[in-house]
Design a protein around this motif. Structure first.
Motif, PDB file in Angstrom:
ATOM      1  N   ARG A 122      -1.880   4.061   0.176  1.00  0.00           N
ATOM      2  CA  ARG A 122      -3.356   3.788  -0.161  1.00  0.00           C
ATOM      3  C   ARG A 122      -3.882   2.627   0.663  1.00  0.00           C
ATOM      4  O   ARG A 122      -3.510   1.534   0.686  1.00  0.00           O
ATOM      5  CB  ARG A 122      -3.386   3.571  -1.699  1.00  0.00           C
ATOM      6  CG  ARG A 122      -4.674   3.409  -2.266  1.00  0.00           C
ATOM      7  CD  ARG A 122      -4.664   2.860  -3.727  1.00  0.00           C
ATOM      8  NE  ARG A 122      -3.798   1.935  -3.941  1.00  0.00           N
ATOM      9  CZ  ARG A 122      -3.221   1.428  -5.194  1.00  0.00           C
ATOM     10  NH1 ARG A 122      -3.534   2.172  -6.248  1.00  0.00           N
ATOM     11  NH2 ARG A 122      -2.388   0.303  -5.420  1.00  0.00           N
ATOM     12  N   GLY A 123      -5.131   2.940   1.392  1.00  0.00           N
ATOM     13  CA  GLY A 123      -5.679   2.151   2.057  1.00  0.00           C
ATOM     14  C   GLY A 123      -7.243   2.493   2.173  1.00  0.00           C
ATOM     15  O   GLY A 123      -7.554   3.074   1.212  1.00  0.00           O
ATOM     16  N   ALA A 124      -7.821   2.210   3.491  1.00  0.00           N
ATOM     17  CA  ALA A 124      -9.140   2.805   3.603  1.00  0.00           C
ATOM     18  C   ALA A 124      -8.922   4.608   3.456  1.00  0.00           C
ATOM     19  O   ALA A 124      -9.716   4.998   3.095  1.00  0.00           O
ATOM     20  CB  ALA A 124      -9.723   2.403   4.775  1.00  0.00           C
ATOM     21  N   GLN A 125      -8.011   4.965   4.006  1.00  0.00           N
ATOM     22  CA  GLN A 125      -7.491   6.338   3.897  1.00  0.00           C
ATOM     23  C   GLN A 125      -6.416   6.380   2.977  1.00  0.00           C
ATOM     24  O   GLN A 125      -5.733   5.428   2.580  1.00  0.00           O
ATOM     25  CB  GLN A 125      -6.883   6.887   5.231  1.00  0.00           C
ATOM     26  CG  GLN A 125      -7.948   6.833   6.305  1.00  0.00           C
ATOM     27  CD  GLN A 125      -7.261   7.614   7.666  1.00  0.00           C
ATOM     28  OE1 GLN A 125      -5.980   7.267   7.797  1.00  0.00           O
ATOM     29  NE2 GLN A 125      -8.106   8.194   8.591  1.00  0.00           N
ATOM     30  N   GLN A 126      -6.283   7.385   2.107  1.00  0.00           N
ATOM     31  CA  GLN A 126      -5.055   7.667   1.234  1.00  0.00           C
ATOM     32  C   GLN A 126      -4.687   9.042   1.699  1.00  0.00           C
ATOM     33  O   GLN A 126      -5.056   9.963   2.164  1.00  0.00           O
ATOM     34  CB  GLN A 126      -5.777   8.201  -0.213  1.00  0.00           C
ATOM     35  CG  GLN A 126      -6.529   6.908  -0.656  1.00  0.00           C
ATOM     36  CD  GLN A 126      -7.104   7.266  -2.048  1.00  0.00           C
ATOM     37  OE1 GLN A 126      -6.429   8.077  -2.992  1.00  0.00           O
ATOM     38  NE2 GLN A 126      -8.180   6.737  -2.505  1.00  0.00           N
ATOM     39  N   LYS A 168     -16.855  11.701   1.125  1.00  0.00           N
ATOM     40  CA  LYS A 168     -15.777  11.427   0.976  1.00  0.00           C
ATOM     41  C   LYS A 168     -15.046  12.899   1.459  1.00  0.00           C
ATOM     42  O   LYS A 168     -15.367  14.092   0.983  1.00  0.00           O
ATOM     43  CB  LYS A 168     -15.096  11.384  -0.275  1.00  0.00           C
ATOM     44  CG  LYS A 168     -13.503  11.025  -0.308  1.00  0.00           C
ATOM     45  CD  LYS A 168     -13.016  10.756  -1.625  1.00  0.00           C
ATOM     46  CE  LYS A 168     -13.215  11.712  -2.667  1.00  0.00           C
ATOM     47  NZ  LYS A 168     -12.523  11.165  -3.996  1.00  0.00           N
ATOM     48  N   ASN A 225       0.838  -1.234   0.132  1.00  0.00           N
ATOM     49  CA  ASN A 225       0.079  -0.091   0.020  1.00  0.00           C
ATOM     50  C   ASN A 225       0.788   1.225  -0.097  1.00  0.00           C
ATOM     51  O   ASN A 225       0.208   2.522   0.085  1.00  0.00           O
ATOM     52  CB  ASN A 225      -0.801   0.153   1.178  1.00  0.00           C
ATOM     53  CG  ASN A 225      -2.155  -0.892   1.012  1.00  0.00           C
ATOM     54  OD1 ASN A 225      -2.167  -1.659   0.041  1.00  0.00           O
ATOM     55  ND2 ASN A 225      -2.796  -1.486   2.179  1.00  0.00           N
ATOM     56  N   GLN A 236     -10.106  10.750   3.335  1.00  0.00           N
ATOM     57  CA  GLN A 236     -11.058   9.881   4.376  1.00  0.00           C
ATOM     58  C   GLN A 236     -12.405   9.522   3.834  1.00  0.00           C
ATOM     59  O   GLN A 236     -13.362  10.634   3.609  1.00  0.00           O
ATOM     60  CB  GLN A 236     -10.941  10.658   5.516  1.00  0.00           C
ATOM     61  CG  GLN A 236     -11.686   9.612   6.664  1.00  0.00           C
ATOM     62  CD  GLN A 236     -11.180   8.395   7.067  1.00  0.00           C
ATOM     63  OE1 GLN A 236      -9.952   8.533   7.307  1.00  0.00           O
ATOM     64  NE2 GLN A 236     -11.946   7.338   6.981  1.00  0.00           N
ATOM     65  N   PRO A 237     -12.857   8.419   3.822  1.00  0.00           N
ATOM     66  CA  PRO A 237     -14.252   7.871   3.577  1.00  0.00           C
ATOM     67  C   PRO A 237     -15.003   8.455   4.477  1.00  0.00           C
ATOM     68  O   PRO A 237     -14.588   8.244   5.913  1.00  0.00           O
ATOM     69  CB  PRO A 237     -14.348   6.601   3.321  1.00  0.00           C
ATOM     70  CG  PRO A 237     -12.719   6.045   2.729  1.00  0.00           C
ATOM     71  CD  PRO A 237     -12.124   7.068   3.481  1.00  0.00           C
ATOM     72  N   ASN A 278     -21.852   7.833   2.005  1.00  0.00           N
ATOM     73  CA  ASN A 278     -21.218   7.606   0.876  1.00  0.00           C
ATOM     74  C   ASN A 278     -20.185   9.121   0.529  1.00  0.00           C
ATOM     75  O   ASN A 278     -20.074   9.426  -0.535  1.00  0.00           O
ATOM     76  CB  ASN A 278     -21.971   7.588  -0.268  1.00  0.00           C
ATOM     77  CG  ASN A 278     -21.381   6.946  -1.434  1.00  0.00           C
ATOM     78  OD1 ASN A 278     -20.345   6.122  -1.293  1.00  0.00           O
ATOM     79  ND2 ASN A 278     -21.896   6.852  -2.545  1.00  0.00           N
TER      80      ASN A 278
END
Length: 437
Positions: free
Chosen positions: A316-320, A359, A282, A352-353, A357
């Motif tokens: 890069r993961g759930a957060q970038q 961002k 990642n 951050q998601p 829905n």
């Protein structure tokens, strides 16, 4: 920015979908035929070792997946062939190779690979359905790349649209000859509403992934029209690989219009490189080098050449999360106020998601310049030091498949040791965007 077709997207999930089938096949599948990949003819205990170490093999496969996702089937094909030299029983790589052959228009070779896969690996129903879909759809007669567009419109407010000075008092001269003056109201901060518009165009040119890039931006203020701007950028980007290193090279030209006059022209050459390091999947680390030439047609002794050397870390993961840091050197024309300058630039970006829905985006940047000479002898007897910081926050909400709304807030604080150039501003803007239509 590149579109990913459903078959390619599914191919990225093959290691998960087919892990059981691949494991079972390893015990019984023979080595691939020599006209598909170059492999040892002896699959027994005395076989030659794989020519690539495991970590190199993994990186080859990941790079092939990136090439497929980026619509670069020819490059993916070459990488998969190299990968299968060391991993001839990897069922997912065989299927990806068949897909890339089909995308390149090699229908007979793709069908032969599909039959080999069905015979050797006994694919599960989900994979067999994917193969049948490719057969029903047929292979390309030749590669084609759809241009990608994006259009945006925005409406906002800025409390200092003209970057007016923080103080209306300034000084000229030094020591006993120093005189205090008051700025003309024209240079005080002016609030205003603004309307923005933008168009982005991206076109892949060949199998290597070369791109043509075009960007158009416009800003119209309700009252302060001296700060109306328009800009156009044209660029060409090409991926490259040298040994284990890979990256992109970009050539770009741009023009900026201020108050309906050409204010700035710029030519830039940039190289971004990723070294062959064993990093977490990642995490990506890259190096950056760029040189640019800037010209000001309506200003005298403003032209300059800027060199930038920097680095970037991207998670890069759930957060970038992205962090960049660059050193800067700016060589100006003889007689430019303040002379040459050097400095640095840093940026921290977080995506951050959010619930419903949404961002969220948060960004912080800082740019520092240190001049080499007194700004203006006997008038402003100070060596200029610039220090600008910007904080940005945004929330993005999708509207259907290709549209989104974004609410953005931005604060700029420009602290300098020459009070005449200090300014602060706050802005808020609502943007609508339509892309990939």
């Amino acid at each position: 920015m590149r579109a990913v077709s459903p078959p390619l997207l599914l191919s990225l999930l093959l290691p998960l979908l087919w892990s059981g089938a691949a494991a079972a096949a390893q015990a019984q599948a023979a080595a691939p035929q020599r006209d598909i990949v170059v492999a040892s003819s002896d699959a027994g205990a005395n076989a030659e070792p794989a020519p690539y170490a495991p970590i190199q093999q993994e990186e080859l496969y990941l790079e092939a997946m990136r090439a497929l996702a980026a619509d670069q089937p020819e490059r993916a094909n070459a990488l998969l062939l190299r990968f299968l030299e060391g991993e001839p029983r990897h069922a997912g790589a065989w299927l990806d190779l068949a897909f890339s052959q089909c995308t390149l228009g090699h229908g007979a070779e793709a069908e032969r690979l599909f039959r080999e896969i069905e015979t050797r690996f006994k694919p599960p129903p989900a994979i067999q359905e994917l193969i049948d879909q490719h057969r029903a759809r047929g292979c390309n007669t030749k590669p084609s790349w759809r241009p990608l567009w994006a259009v945006s419109l925005g409406r906002g407010y800025d409390n200092n649209i003209n970057q007016g000075a923080s103080s209306n008092q300034f000084f000229i001269g030094s020591g006993s000859t120093q005189t205090q003056w008051e700025l003309d109201p024209e240079f005080w901060p002016k609030p205003d509403h603004l309307t923005t518009a933008g168009v982005d165009y991206l076109q892949q040119l060949d199998e290597t992934g070369s791109l043509l890039i075009a960007q158009l931006r416009m800003r119209q203020n309700d009252n302060v029209h001296t700060q109306d701007t328009g800009s156009l950028l044209l660029g060409y980007e090409r991926p490259w690989q040298w040994g284990g290193w890979r990256g992109y090279g970009t050539v770009a030209v741009s023009a900026l219009q201020l108050e309906r006059q050409l204010y700035q022209r710029q030519e830039q050459l940039q190289v971004r490189a990723t070294p062959p390091l064993d990093l977490p999947e990642n995490l990506q680390w890259s190096l950056l080098a760029s040189v640019s030439h800037v010209r000001y047609p309506t200003r005298t002794k403003y032209d300059s050449n800027t060199l930038e050397l920097g680095t970037n870390l991207y998670w890069r993961g759930a957060q970038q999360v992205s962090f960049s840091l660059s050193g800067l050197s700016d060589q100006g024309q003889n007689g430019r106020l303040g002379g040459d300058r050097h400095g640095w630039y840093s940026s921290l970006q977080l995506t951050q998601p959010l619930p419903y829905n949404l961002k969220g985006e948060l960004g912080w940047t800082r740019q520092v310049w240190q001049s080499s000479e007194v700004y203006s002898e006997n008038i402003i007897d100070i060596v200029r030091r610039q220090n600008m910081r910007q904080l940005r926050a945004a929330i993005q909400m999708p509207l259907g498949t290709h549209q989104s709304l974004q609410l953005e807030w931005r604060a700029v604080r420009n602290q300098e040791n020459i009070p005449l150039f200090q300014y602060n501003s706050h802005a808020i803007q609502l943007n609508w965007r339509w892309d990939n239509f």
